[in-house]
Scaffold this active site. Sequence first.
Site, PDB file in Angstrom:
ATOM      1  N   ASP A 148      -5.297  -4.639  -8.757  1.00 55.11           N
ATOM      2  CA  ASP A 148      -6.371  -3.872  -8.435  1.00 55.11           C
ATOM      3  C   ASP A 148      -7.553  -3.743  -9.544  1.00 55.11           C
ATOM      4  O   ASP A 148      -8.693  -4.087  -9.484  1.00 55.11           O
ATOM      5  CB  ASP A 148      -6.362  -2.620  -7.918  1.00 55.11           C
ATOM      6  CG  ASP A 148      -5.653  -2.443  -6.502  1.00 55.11           C
ATOM      7  OD1 ASP A 148      -5.562  -3.140  -5.701  1.00 55.11           O
ATOM      8  OD2 ASP A 148      -4.562  -1.559  -6.374  1.00 55.11           O
ATOM      9  N   GLY A 197      -7.676   6.233  -7.195  1.00 54.93           N
ATOM     10  CA  GLY A 197      -6.893   5.601  -8.480  1.00 54.93           C
ATOM     11  C   GLY A 197      -5.305   5.914  -8.533  1.00 54.93           C
ATOM     12  O   GLY A 197      -4.757   5.311  -9.468  1.00 54.93           O
ATOM     13  N   GLY A 198      -4.899   6.410  -7.772  1.00 59.71           N
ATOM     14  CA  GLY A 198      -3.433   6.740  -7.507  1.00 59.71           C
ATOM     15  C   GLY A 198      -2.924   7.428  -8.987  1.00 59.71           C
ATOM     16  O   GLY A 198      -3.569   8.334  -9.361  1.00 59.71           O
ATOM     17  N   LYS A 248       3.800   1.607  -3.416  1.00 59.07           N
ATOM     18  CA  LYS A 248       3.571   1.077  -4.840  1.00 59.07           C
ATOM     19  C   LYS A 248       4.307   1.208  -6.099  1.00 59.07           C
ATOM     20  O   LYS A 248       4.519   0.318  -6.776  1.00 59.07           O
ATOM     21  CB  LYS A 248       1.982   1.382  -5.108  1.00 59.07           C
ATOM     22  CG  LYS A 248       0.976   0.697  -4.095  1.00 59.07           C
ATOM     23  CD  LYS A 248      -0.387   1.051  -4.714  1.00 59.07           C
ATOM     24  CE  LYS A 248      -1.293   0.370  -3.664  1.00 59.07           C
ATOM     25  NZ  LYS A 248      -2.488   0.067  -4.344  1.00 59.07           N
ATOM     26  N   ASN A 291       0.889  -3.841  -6.050  1.00 57.78           N
ATOM     27  CA  ASN A 291       0.401  -4.037  -5.045  1.00 57.78           C
ATOM     28  C   ASN A 291       0.167  -5.437  -4.371  1.00 57.78           C
ATOM     29  O   ASN A 291      -0.150  -5.801  -3.452  1.00 57.78           O
ATOM     30  CB  ASN A 291      -1.266  -3.558  -5.025  1.00 57.78           C
ATOM     31  CG  ASN A 291      -1.918  -4.427  -6.032  1.00 57.78           C
ATOM     32  OD1 ASN A 291      -1.574  -5.333  -6.690  1.00 57.78           O
ATOM     33  ND2 ASN A 291      -3.187  -4.521  -5.733  1.00 57.78           N
ATOM     34  N   GLY A 294     -11.060   4.764  -2.892  1.00 56.25           N
ATOM     35  CA  GLY A 294      -9.738   5.293  -3.368  1.00 56.25           C
ATOM     36  C   GLY A 294      -9.836   6.276  -4.686  1.00 56.25           C
ATOM     37  O   GLY A 294     -10.701   6.320  -5.093  1.00 56.25           O
ATOM     38  N   THR A 332       0.824  -1.208   0.252  1.00 59.49           N
ATOM     39  CA  THR A 332      -0.141   0.011  -0.077  1.00 59.49           C
ATOM     40  C   THR A 332       0.847   1.305   0.127  1.00 59.49           C
ATOM     41  O   THR A 332       1.977   1.159   0.016  1.00 59.49           O
ATOM     42  CB  THR A 332      -1.009   0.085   1.121  1.00 59.49           C
ATOM     43  OG1 THR A 332      -1.941   1.059   1.078  1.00 59.49           O
ATOM     44  CG2 THR A 332      -0.341   0.111   2.563  1.00 59.49           C
TER      45      THR A 332
END
Length: 136
Positions: free
Chosen positions: A102, A123-124, A66, A87, A121, A62
Amino acid sequence: MTDQYGLLGYPARHSKSPAMHNAAFESAGIDANYQAFEVAPMALAATFKSLVASGVKGFNVTMPFKQQIMMYLDEVTPLATRLESVNTITVKDGRTIGDSTDGMGFWRTLRNPVDSVILIGTGGRHAPLWRRHLNQ
């Protein structure tokens, strides 16, 4: 011997993952333990190497690791390379293999709809990529 798994992150002590994974292991009759490994960012390389050497079989990863964890892995799947994010790490015969799972879980849910879904989340780094796919 009990197999060891865990979550790499910072912070990680607040995570509910150990309770969820340990309950799943117990329910399935799997002799395994899952714990949160809270790793200070400057200690990632040394701690990761030590955990792998100690026999940990796999990790979930996490934030904030990542992307950073990728440089310490023996292998990264093509998808994780493309997304620049790992991940999930599997340890096989001392070799570490990073993947990104994911998106696969998300798309599988869309193909096999359920009554309700909670998506948490942002989506980074690649959120625009996923949003583009959703809008097609």
